[in-house]
Structure formats: structure tokens, C-alpha cells
Design an enzyme around this catalytic site. Structure first.
Site, PDB file in Angstrom:
ATOM      1  CD  GLU A  51      -8.810  -0.463   7.860  1.00  0.00           C
ATOM      2  OE1 GLU A  51      -9.369  -0.369   6.812  1.00  0.00           O
ATOM      3  OE2 GLU A  51      -7.605  -0.564   7.902  1.00  0.00           O
ATOM      4  NE  ARG A  81      -2.814  -3.578   6.833  1.00  0.00           N
ATOM      5  CZ  ARG A  81      -1.956  -4.236   5.856  1.00  0.00           C
ATOM      6  NH1 ARG A  81      -2.014  -4.977   5.004  1.00  0.00           N
ATOM      7  NH2 ARG A  81      -0.497  -3.383   6.358  1.00  0.00           N
ATOM      8  CE  LYS A 140     -19.398  15.945  24.670  1.00  0.00           C
ATOM      9  NZ  LYS A 140     -18.194  15.749  25.265  1.00  0.00           N
ATOM     10  NE  ARG A 156      -1.884  -4.649  -1.659  1.00  0.00           N
ATOM     11  CZ  ARG A 156      -1.538  -4.181  -0.584  1.00  0.00           C
ATOM     12  NH1 ARG A 156      -0.478  -4.762   0.212  1.00  0.00           N
ATOM     13  NH2 ARG A 156      -2.221  -3.235  -0.157  1.00  0.00           N
ATOM     14  N   GLY A 197       0.808  -1.285  -0.207  1.00  0.00           N
ATOM     15  CA  GLY A 197      -0.043  -0.066   0.096  1.00  0.00           C
ATOM     16  C   GLY A 197       0.950   1.192   0.203  1.00  0.00           C
ATOM     17  CG  ASP A 246       0.929  -2.352  10.150  1.00  0.00           C
ATOM     18  OD1 ASP A 246       1.865  -1.694   9.366  1.00  0.00           O
ATOM     19  OD2 ASP A 246       0.207  -3.008   9.218  1.00  0.00           O
ATOM     20  N   GLY A 299     -10.093  14.991  20.382  1.00  0.00           N
ATOM     21  CA  GLY A 299     -10.857  15.181  21.526  1.00  0.00           C
ATOM     22  C   GLY A 299     -11.954  13.946  21.433  1.00  0.00           C
ATOM     23  CB  THR A 302       2.480   1.188   6.108  1.00  0.00           C
ATOM     24  OG1 THR A 302       1.154   0.741   6.648  1.00  0.00           O
ATOM     25  CG2 THR A 302       3.280   0.803   7.319  1.00  0.00           C
ATOM     26  CG  ASP A 319       3.484  -6.742   7.586  1.00  0.00           C
ATOM     27  OD1 ASP A 319       3.022  -6.618   6.589  1.00  0.00           O
ATOM     28  OD2 ASP A 319       2.752  -7.085   8.520  1.00  0.00           O
ATOM     29  CG  HIS A 353     -19.874  17.650  19.820  1.00  0.00           C
ATOM     30  ND1 HIS A 353     -18.674  17.131  20.409  1.00  0.00           N
ATOM     31  CD2 HIS A 353     -19.520  19.237  19.966  1.00  0.00           C
ATOM     32  CE1 HIS A 353     -17.899  17.912  20.996  1.00  0.00           C
ATOM     33  NE2 HIS A 353     -18.442  19.074  20.777  1.00  0.00           N
ATOM     34  NE  ARG A 384     -27.803  14.546  11.989  1.00  0.00           N
ATOM     35  CZ  ARG A 384     -27.698  15.572  10.746  1.00  0.00           C
ATOM     36  NH1 ARG A 384     -26.660  15.547  10.254  1.00  0.00           N
ATOM     37  NH2 ARG A 384     -28.864  15.626  10.053  1.00  0.00           N
ATOM     38  CG  ASP A 412      -2.250   0.243   8.137  1.00  0.00           C
ATOM     39  OD1 ASP A 412      -2.990   1.498   7.962  1.00  0.00           O
ATOM     40  OD2 ASP A 412      -2.033  -0.715   7.363  1.00  0.00           O
ATOM     41  CD  GLN A 448      -8.585   7.009   7.177  1.00  0.00           C
ATOM     42  OE1 GLN A 448      -8.029   6.686   8.529  1.00  0.00           O
ATOM     43  NE2 GLN A 448      -9.300   6.092   6.591  1.00  0.00           N
ATOM     44  NE  ARG A 449      -2.899   3.500   0.963  1.00  0.00           N
ATOM     45  CZ  ARG A 449      -3.310   2.229   0.642  1.00  0.00           C
ATOM     46  NH1 ARG A 449      -4.009   1.421   1.397  1.00  0.00           N
ATOM     47  NH2 ARG A 449      -3.188   1.622  -0.501  1.00  0.00           N
ATOM     48  CG  HIS A 458      -8.423   3.969  -0.305  1.00  0.00           C
ATOM     49  ND1 HIS A 458      -9.351   2.995   0.114  1.00  0.00           N
ATOM     50  CD2 HIS A 458      -7.217   3.211  -0.492  1.00  0.00           C
ATOM     51  CE1 HIS A 458      -8.736   1.736  -0.141  1.00  0.00           C
ATOM     52  NE2 HIS A 458      -7.477   1.792  -0.259  1.00  0.00           N
TER      53      HIS A 458
END
Ligand code: ATP
Length: 318
Positions: free
Chosen positions: A222, A171, A213, A72, A11, A129, A185, A125, A103, A215, A162, A127, A251-252, A249
Site C-alpha cells: 500500500e 504502511r 500462463k 488514537r 491500530g 514494522d 506464489g 501490529t 511505535d 494467471h 487475467r 505491519d 487484513q486487520r 481492513h
């Protein structure tokens, strides 16, 4: 060592370009020719290999993704397929490699080293991880993307009183969620290392309701449960209107943060130093802000230690 290659695999992650740039420039500064291998191990096997100059890696430090492309290739586990890659390297006179990835990519690098090509792996990555490094290249950028998204969600959640369930990548590693929860927060966090405790989530929201409160943000790592189902369940049990957002994605992508660029620069140059020393089958990590390296197999065997203190802090401050 006179000629090395660099590839990105698995990734993609923001900061990979900065790491490639560092490998190229540190290599050339040490009179080493650097070749770019396009599309990970797939491009290696196909011979998608070109020399890179200092100017080829100009103007990329601020760009997300990887200009070399990533891929990959599960067949790389077969020795016959790896032999094709080794042949390509020999054809180009490339003696050693820097592999930037997760990895899986580390395993490929270890196996290539056993076949006579010294490889140094860098943790690329979002992650976080890779146990052998406190931080991976891309984590800080993804974290900032997550926090920015939650800040926006908080504005609209507050306007409508809400609850927002926000699904975050990582992952099987809860780091992005824990750090994201502290930095934004969030009222609740759900991570694979701890599991889901519905009663606790409901109690937290009920308690917030009493304090008027406006919110509620529930961060969810995930692969744990369906975010939309969780939102329905929260709404059913608390009566608070709840929406789910899967950040996915986004986030990537994006320009790497300064922290990721600096980390990539340090690690890229360090990988070149290790290859000059004749090291192979090693992976670079950062520990207490110092660069270090491990045998790849030992690194992959290290037990993952979840940071309970940070998790508890996120709970305490929520
Ligand atoms: P991410 O963490 O983003 O998923 P990753 O590097 O772990 O990155 P993988 O798809 O697991 O991603 O691995 C990348 C590539 O590394 C694989 O497609 C394959 O080519 C190679 N690879 C993975 N495992 C091995 C292995 N055991 N032996 C040789 N090569 C491997």
C-alpha cells in the site's frame, strides 16, 4: 509491584486479545491485580479503568481485534495530558503498565515511564514494522488472510486468463507483501524498499504469456501507487485484462492464528516478569525465537534492515 494495568493502542491487530489474556493470567498467577484500561491512552486519561479477573479474559483467545478497544489520542504528546493519565493511575493504585501497540504507542509508554509509571511495550501490529522484533503480534494472521485472498483471486484470474493486482497493507514496510508473495506464489511483488519497476513487471507478464500462463498475480504494498491505475497501465502495456483488488481492513480482522496466539502468550507473560523485576521503558521483542527486551528509545532508533534474501527468493520462485 501489586497492581498493574494493560491497554491496547493505535491500530488493532489480531492476537491483541490473547496478549491481554496472558498479561491478566500471568499477573494474577504472581499475586498481582490487573486492571484493564479501555480505549488506549484516551481511556487512560478519562479513567476508563476496570479490574480484570481470570474469567473476564476467558473465551477471548480466539477473537480478533481487542476487547479493551483501541484509540488514537495525539494530545498524549503533551505532558499536561499525560499528567491526567498518571493521576488516574494513582487514583486506582496502579503502579505499572503493559502497553500493546505500534511505535507511536511505544513513545507514549516511554514518556509515562519517565513520569514514574514503569511501562513495558509489546509489538501489536499487522505491519511487522517494529524493528526490535522479528515478528509482531498480528503479522502471521494478516499474512494468512492475504494468502487466502490471493488463492481465491488466482482461481478467478486463471479462469479468465487475467492479471490481478493485489494491494496489501504494511504502511512503509514491505514484509506482508514479500511473505504474501512467497506464500501465494505471486508472479510479481512491489514493495516500498525497492520501488516500482514497470518494465520488469511487463517483461515478467510477457514471458508468462509465452509460456501460456493462465494467471498473473502482482502483489503491491500500500501507499506506493494507485492499484487501479497500475492495473490500467499493465493492461495497456501487455494486453492482458487486469483487475485491481485492495484488500484493505479485512487484513486487520479475523481469528488470530496459532502462531500469533502463542507469540502473544509468550510476550504477555514476559512483560509481567519484567515488571516484577522492576523494569520500565522497555519493549519486548522476539529474536531467533527467543524473547528479549530493549530500551524503547534505542529500539525506535534501530535501523530497519530489509530482508533482501527473502525478496530475491520471491522473485526467483515466481
Ligand atoms: P499503528 O502502528 O497501528 O499505527 P501506533 O501505536 O504506532 O500503532 P499511533 O497512532 O502512532 O499508533 O500511536 C498511538 C497513540 O500513542 C497515539 O494516538 C498517542 O496517544 C500515543 N503517542 C504517539 N506518539 C506519541 C509521543 N511521541 N508521545 C506520547 N504519546 C504518543
Amino acid at each position: 509491584v501489586k497492581r498493574i494495568g494493560v491497554l491496547t493502542s493505535g491500530g488493532d491487530a489480531p492476537g491483541m486479545n490473547a496478549a491481554i489474556r496472558a498479561v491478566v493470567r500471568a499477573g494474577i498467577a504472581n499475586n498481582i491485580e490487573v486492571f484493564g484500561i479501555y480505549n488506549g491512552y484516551a481511556g487512560l486519561v478519562k479513567g476508563d479503568i476496570k479490574p480484570l479477573t481470570n474469567s473476564d479474559v476467558g473465551g477471548i483467545i480466539n477473537r480478533g481485534g481487542t476487547f479493551l478497544g483501541s484509540a488514537r489520542l495525539p494530545e498524549f504528546k503533551n505532558i499536561e495530558v499525560r499528567e491526567l493519565g498518571v493521576e488516574q493511575l494513582k487514583k486506582h493504585g496502579i503502579e505499572a503498565l503493559v502497553v500493546i501497540g505500534g511505535d507511536g504507542s511505544y513513545m507514549g509508554a516511554k514518556k509515562l515511564t519517565e513520569m514514574g509509571i514503569n511501562c513495558i511495550a509489546l509489538p501489536g501490529t499487522i505491519d511487522n514494522d517494529i524493528v526490535s522484533s522479528d515478528f509482531t503480534i498480528g503479522f502471521d494472521t494478516a499474512l494468512n488472510t492475504v494468502v487466502d485472498a490471493i488463492d481465491r483471486l488466482r482461481d478467478t484470474s486463471a479462469s479468465h486468463a487475467r492479471c490481478s493486482v493485489v494491494e496489501i497493507m504494511g504502511r512503509h514496510c514491505g514484509d506482508l507483501t514479500v511473505w504474501g508473495a512467497i506464500a501465494s506464489g505471486a508472479e510479481e511483488l512491489i514493495v516500498p524498499e525497492k520501488g516500482i519497476n514497470m518494465d520488469e513487471i511487463v517483461a515478467q507478464i510477457e514471458e508468462g504469456k509465452k509460456r501460456q500462463k493462465k494467471h498473473f498475480i502482482v502483489t503491491l504494498a500500500e501507499l506506493m501507487t494507485d492499484a487501479h491505475e497500475l492495473a490500467k497501465e499493465i493492461e495497456k502495456r501487455t494486453g492482458v485484462e487486469t483487475r485491481a483488488t485492495v484488500l484493505g481492513h479485512t487484513q486487520r480482522g479475523g481469528a488470530p492464528t496459532a502462531a500469533d496466539r502463542v507469540l502473544a502468550g509468550r510476550m504477555g507473560a514476559y512483560a509481567v516478569d519484567l515488571l516484577i523485576e522492576g523494569q520500565g521503558g522497555r519493549c519486548v521483542g522476539i529474536r531467533d525465537n527467543k524473547l528479549t527486551h530493549y530500551d524503547i528509545l534505542e529500539a525506535l532508533d534501530l535501523p530497519r534492515v530489509f530482508d533482501e534474501t527473502l525478496y530475491n527468493l520471491a522473485k526467483q520462485l515466481s
